[in-house]
Design an enzyme around this catalytic site. Structure first.
Site, PDB file in Angstrom:
ATOM      1  CE1 TYR A  66      21.838  12.590  15.101  1.00 58.40           C
ATOM      2  CE2 TYR A  66      23.883  13.837  15.195  1.00 58.40           C
ATOM      3  CZ  TYR A  66      22.988  13.050  14.498  1.00 58.40           C
ATOM      4  OH  TYR A  66      23.228  12.738  13.181  1.00 58.40           O
ATOM      5  NE  ARG A  69      17.473  14.909  13.760  1.00 61.47           N
ATOM      6  CZ  ARG A  69      17.731  13.849  13.006  1.00 61.47           C
ATOM      7  NH1 ARG A  69      18.944  13.388  12.889  1.00 61.47           N
ATOM      8  NH2 ARG A  69      16.769  13.238  12.350  1.00 61.47           N
ATOM      9  CB  VAL A 102      16.999   7.711  13.774  1.00 59.11           C
ATOM     10  CG1 VAL A 102      17.894   7.106  12.711  1.00 59.11           C
ATOM     11  CG2 VAL A 102      16.949   9.242  13.584  1.00 59.11           C
ATOM     12  CG  HIS A 118      19.457   5.188   8.014  1.00 59.08           C
ATOM     13  ND1 HIS A 118      18.865   6.078   7.155  1.00 59.08           N
ATOM     14  CD2 HIS A 118      20.134   4.303   7.217  1.00 59.08           C
ATOM     15  CE1 HIS A 118      19.171   5.753   5.903  1.00 59.08           C
ATOM     16  NE2 HIS A 118      19.916   4.677   5.918  1.00 59.08           N
ATOM     17  CB  CYS A 142      30.666   3.539  27.465  1.00 60.84           C
ATOM     18  SG  CYS A 142      30.377   1.816  27.813  1.00 60.84           S
ATOM     19  CB  THR A 183      11.836   7.106   1.344  1.00 64.32           C
ATOM     20  OG1 THR A 183      13.230   7.208   1.039  1.00 64.32           O
ATOM     21  CG2 THR A 183      11.219   5.972   0.556  1.00 64.32           C
ATOM     22  N   PRO A 209       3.788  12.679  -1.769  1.00 63.45           N
ATOM     23  CG  PRO A 209       3.947  14.492  -0.287  1.00 63.45           C
ATOM     24  CD  PRO A 209       4.239  13.043  -0.409  1.00 63.45           C
TER      25      PRO A 209
HETATM   26  P1  OAD Z   1      14.132  12.747   2.394  1.00 58.71           P
HETATM   27  O1  OAD Z   1      14.063  14.047   3.101  1.00 58.71           O
HETATM   28  O2  OAD Z   1      15.207  12.539   1.397  1.00 58.71           O
HETATM   29  O3  OAD Z   1      12.762  12.501   1.627  1.00 58.71           O
HETATM   30  C1  OAD Z   1      11.524  12.658   2.247  1.00 58.71           C
HETATM   31  C2  OAD Z   1      10.436  12.310   1.248  1.00 58.71           C
HETATM   32  O4  OAD Z   1       9.190  12.414   1.934  1.00 58.71           O
HETATM   33  C3  OAD Z   1      10.365  13.266   0.046  1.00 58.71           C
HETATM   34  O5  OAD Z   1      10.304  12.474  -1.144  1.00 58.71           O
HETATM   35  C4  OAD Z   1       9.063  14.027   0.257  1.00 58.71           C
HETATM   36  O6  OAD Z   1       8.403  14.332  -0.965  1.00 58.71           O
HETATM   37  C5  OAD Z   1       8.256  13.032   1.070  1.00 58.71           C
HETATM   38  N1  OAD Z   1       7.225  13.607   1.931  1.00 58.71           N
HETATM   39  C6  OAD Z   1       7.166  14.848   2.488  1.00 58.71           C
HETATM   40  N2  OAD Z   1       6.066  14.969   3.248  1.00 58.71           N
HETATM   41  C7  OAD Z   1       5.402  13.790   3.165  1.00 58.71           C
HETATM   42  C8  OAD Z   1       4.200  13.292   3.729  1.00 58.71           C
HETATM   43  N3  OAD Z   1       3.444  14.032   4.521  1.00 58.71           N
HETATM   44  N4  OAD Z   1       3.823  12.031   3.416  1.00 58.71           N
HETATM   45  C9  OAD Z   1       4.582  11.261   2.611  1.00 58.71           C
HETATM   46  N5  OAD Z   1       5.726  11.678   2.055  1.00 58.71           N
HETATM   47  C10 OAD Z   1       6.135  12.924   2.314  1.00 58.71           C
HETATM   48  O7  OAD Z   1      14.110  11.603   3.529  1.00 58.71           O
HETATM   49  P2  OAD Z   1      14.528  10.057   3.407  1.00 58.71           P
HETATM   50  O8  OAD Z   1      14.197   9.522   2.064  1.00 58.71           O
HETATM   51  O9  OAD Z   1      13.999   9.386   4.595  1.00 58.71           O
HETATM   52  O10 OAD Z   1      19.960   9.363   6.604  1.00 58.71           O
HETATM   53  O11 OAD Z   1      16.093  10.194   3.526  1.00 58.71           O
HETATM   54  C11 OAD Z   1      16.867   9.052   3.652  1.00 58.71           C
HETATM   55  C12 OAD Z   1      18.036   9.302   4.548  1.00 58.71           C
HETATM   56  O12 OAD Z   1      18.736  10.479   4.167  1.00 58.71           O
HETATM   57  C13 OAD Z   1      17.674   9.568   5.998  1.00 58.71           C
HETATM   58  O13 OAD Z   1      17.448   8.405   6.751  1.00 58.71           O
HETATM   59  C14 OAD Z   1      18.879  10.309   6.504  1.00 58.71           C
HETATM   60  C15 OAD Z   1      19.077  11.243   5.347  1.00 58.71           C
HETATM   61  O14 OAD Z   1      20.348  11.774   5.201  1.00 58.71           O
HETATM   62  C16 OAD Z   1      20.906   9.527   7.527  1.00 58.71           C
HETATM   63  O15 OAD Z   1      20.925  10.459   8.303  1.00 58.71           O
HETATM   64  C17 OAD Z   1      21.932   8.446   7.488  1.00 58.71           C
END
Ligand code: OAD
Length: 248
Positions: A66, A69, A102, A118, A142, A183, A209
């Site tokens: 972390y 990150r 995050v 998140h 803490c 997403t 995309p």
């Molecule tokens: P994902 O990695 O699942 O999905 C990312 C999405 O962004 C994919 O559908 C890609 O096609 C798209 N993508 C990639 N480059 C892009 C760009 N330049 N412009 C637009 N879209 C693009 O990520 P999340 O959907 O955010 O949770 O994942 C949801 C959660 O899963 C996260 O918050 C995290 C993860 O595990 C936790 O850690 C609790």
């Protein structure tokens, strides 16, 4: 890419909810989670690094990860998508950003109304469990309770921050457009947000995309990157605001 009917909708809209995911920060240099090669979960085990059990087993390993990150997010700059959403927020009556990210980049771009589903990478919170002394050595604590601190992000199997989903769903019910940006739309309960819009007759525009689970249900599925497409949407809506201002 933006057809006439979407252009018309954009010009009429005054109340938007934007659900964002890792793709919105991809062009700021932060890897997404589910990309087969570069994705975070292709290279790291979420069960080790993103669960409370994993943290209790190997707290130093989780903290190191972390910390990296955090540094990556601190060095990253908001991109054109974050900036365009922040600008839109200033112009619209209501523009709520509901993010799964995050990294804090929406706020750094100037957005004020952001629900962080998140949590936030840059905050800590104490755990309630006691760790054995040898495991807890040198971990941040803490200052008030003395308990070991953990990053204030939502890990797998954990509850979302209190009230976050309720607030997002209520905002959708009174919105006239919902965007789903960058997403994969697979992680619940966030993935249910655009579906809630469709159930309530609110149009949904997806920006990604790649095709996702939402693409066939969305009213518009715009295949492109967030930094490219979001500014185009804001510009298309803008024509309305400038004309409106001129007529006053
Ligand atoms: P994902 O990695 O699942 O999905 C990312 C999405 O962004 C994919 O559908 C890609 O096609 C798209 N993508 C990639 N480059 C892009 C760009 N330049 N412009 C637009 N879209 C693009 O990520 P999340 O959907 O955010 O949770 O994942 C949801 C959660 O899963 C996260 O918050 C995290 C993860 O595990 C936790 O850690 C609790």
């Amino acid at each position: 890419m933006i057809d006439k009917s979407l252009q018309q909708l954009l010009r009429q809209t005054s109340n938007i909810v934007a659900l964002t995911g890792a793709g919105v920060s991809a062009e700021s240099g932060i890897p997404t989670f589910r990309d087969a090669q570069q994705g975070t979960w292709a290279n790291f085990d979420p069960m080790e690094l993103a669960t409370l059990e994993g943290f209790l087993r190997q707290p130093h390993k989780v903290w190191d990860w972390y910390q990296q990150r955090r540094e990556m997010a601190a060095k990253a700059q908001p991109n054109a998508a974050h900036l365009a959403l922040a600008e839109w927020q200033e112009q619209l009556e209501q523009c709520l950003i509901v993010t799964q990210n995050v990294d804090g980049l929406h706020q750094r771009a100037g957005s004020l109304h952001v629900i962080e589903l998140h949590g936030n990478l840059h905050r800590d919170r104490p755990i309630s469990q006691q760790l054995p002394a040898e495991k807890a050595a040198d971990l941040p604590r803490c200052p008030e309770t003395g308990n070991v601190l953990r990053p204030d992000v939502v890990w797998f199997g954990e509850m979302l921050p209190e009230g976050a989903m309720e607030q997002a769903l209520s905002a959708i019910e009174v919105s006239d457009l919902v965007l789903s940006i960058g997403t994969s739309a697979v992680v619940q309960p966030a993935a249910s947000i655009p579906l809630h819009a469709l159930e309530n007759g609110v149009p949904v525009v997806e920006i990604n995309p790649e095709a996702t689970e939402l693409s066939s249900a969305a009213d518009w599925s715009l295949r492109g990157s967030a930094a490219d497409v979001v500014p185009q949407l804001v510009a298309a809506a803008q024509l309305h605001y400038s004309r409106d201002r001129l007529s006053r």
